[in-house]
Design an enzyme around this catalytic site. Sequence first.
Site, PDB file in Angstrom:
ATOM      1  N   SER A  95      13.929 -56.209  44.275  1.00 48.96           N
ATOM      2  CA  SER A  95      15.380 -56.839  44.282  1.00 48.96           C
ATOM      3  C   SER A  95      15.297 -58.294  44.211  1.00 48.96           C
ATOM      4  O   SER A  95      14.610 -58.904  44.984  1.00 48.96           O
ATOM      5  CB  SER A  95      16.068 -56.464  45.522  1.00 48.96           C
ATOM      6  OG  SER A  95      17.263 -57.072  45.579  1.00 48.96           O
ATOM      7  N   ASP A 100      34.092 -44.935  48.250  1.00 48.34           N
ATOM      8  CA  ASP A 100      33.298 -45.840  47.752  1.00 48.34           C
ATOM      9  C   ASP A 100      32.653 -45.392  46.418  1.00 48.34           C
ATOM     10  O   ASP A 100      32.583 -46.069  45.252  1.00 48.34           O
ATOM     11  CB  ASP A 100      32.659 -46.394  48.646  1.00 48.34           C
ATOM     12  CG  ASP A 100      32.924 -47.121  49.741  1.00 48.34           C
ATOM     13  OD1 ASP A 100      34.354 -47.231  49.801  1.00 48.34           O
ATOM     14  OD2 ASP A 100      32.385 -47.381  50.956  1.00 48.34           O
TER      15      ASP A 100
END
Length: 393
Positions: free
Chosen positions: A69, A176
Amino acid sequence: MNTTPDLSKEFKSIFNTTTTPRKFFAPGRINLIGEHTDYNGGHVFPASISYGTYALGIKRDDQRLRFYSMNFPDIGVIECDLSDLAYDKSHQWANYPKGMLLYLKAAGHEISHGADILFYGNIPNGAGLSSSASIELATGVLLDGLFDLDMDRIDMIQLGQKVENQYVGVNSGIMDQFAIGMGKKDHAILLNCQTLEHEYAPLSLKNHVIMIINTNKQRTLAKSKYNERRAQCEEALKDLQAKLSIRSLGEFTKEQFETNKHLITDEINRRRAKHAVYENARTLEALDKLRQGDIKLFGKLMNDSHLSLRDDYAVTGLELDTIVEAAWKQDGVLGARMTGAGFGGCAIALVAKDRVDEFKKNVNAIYHQKVGYDANFYTATIGDGAKEISKEC
Ligand code: GLA
């Protein structure tokens, strides 16, 4: 939330390859109204935003998985094997893609090889804009694309929720993942969380924009308090079910609630249930108002939603209340409320386009004075749901 860096270049350098990876994107989300109603079988009204998570990947010849990441460069590359996808605390953020891989495989999807995957997110961390669901769905569309899985989108969404519930341990609802998986440019989604029936509504806000305001208060207690609210609603429902045939609080009208609320023995649980029932009614009304072009009343429903979240559901707190109450006082504001789980994170406000600068200045001044640090302001752009974007850039 700056301009996107050259992700392909970064990918090639991190994984030491000349192969150009395929590129996928999953947005974050805001919820316009319908808060803490999803796990109560009610309606929500979210929209996916242009901030989100990029996922770039290539298949490998062996069974290794390597994750990196750009948001956590110090953690470096996290590695594991396709045959060992158990939750591992030391793998930190990479547990989200690992969880998706585990449940996808368990659902019978054939992931034949390992992969190298790079993530880059521009949703502020812990801001309540669903950065975790965004990573889950970014992983979902990436695996779907790389391994030709031809997945049903609703299945992918439900697997994302399962990762959250069973792998990470937050008892969240479906909102979500659904908003992120099914988003549509310039539209909000009215979703019935019990049946998953949904409809899109164009977000025509005339001369207004949606501002996202980040309190910059990390949601430290969010996980435990969230699970506690959910348990309180479940207890309230159980009390009602002792006498009534009802599957969820979302089935109740306000009138039915008022007639039967005495069945809920605990006073706090009664207030939690009241919020769930009234918020569901407000959400349905908000869709009507939007369709009628009555954004003034739409804004008023947002305000009522915040009051209910503050007083009956108790999930706001000093930071969100300060922002929202300051927003209500500004010229050109039709409505403002917290968005997402609460306990910090973001608020949203409907602000006249020509008042935006003044709004930011005034609200931040009040916030800084009371809380001691700044809030951040973003104008929301409503974009599409999770998809491959290799050809777009
Ligand atoms: C979080 C959860 C959602 C929903 C909201 C509150 O975002 O992930 O499922 O419950 O809180 O509406």
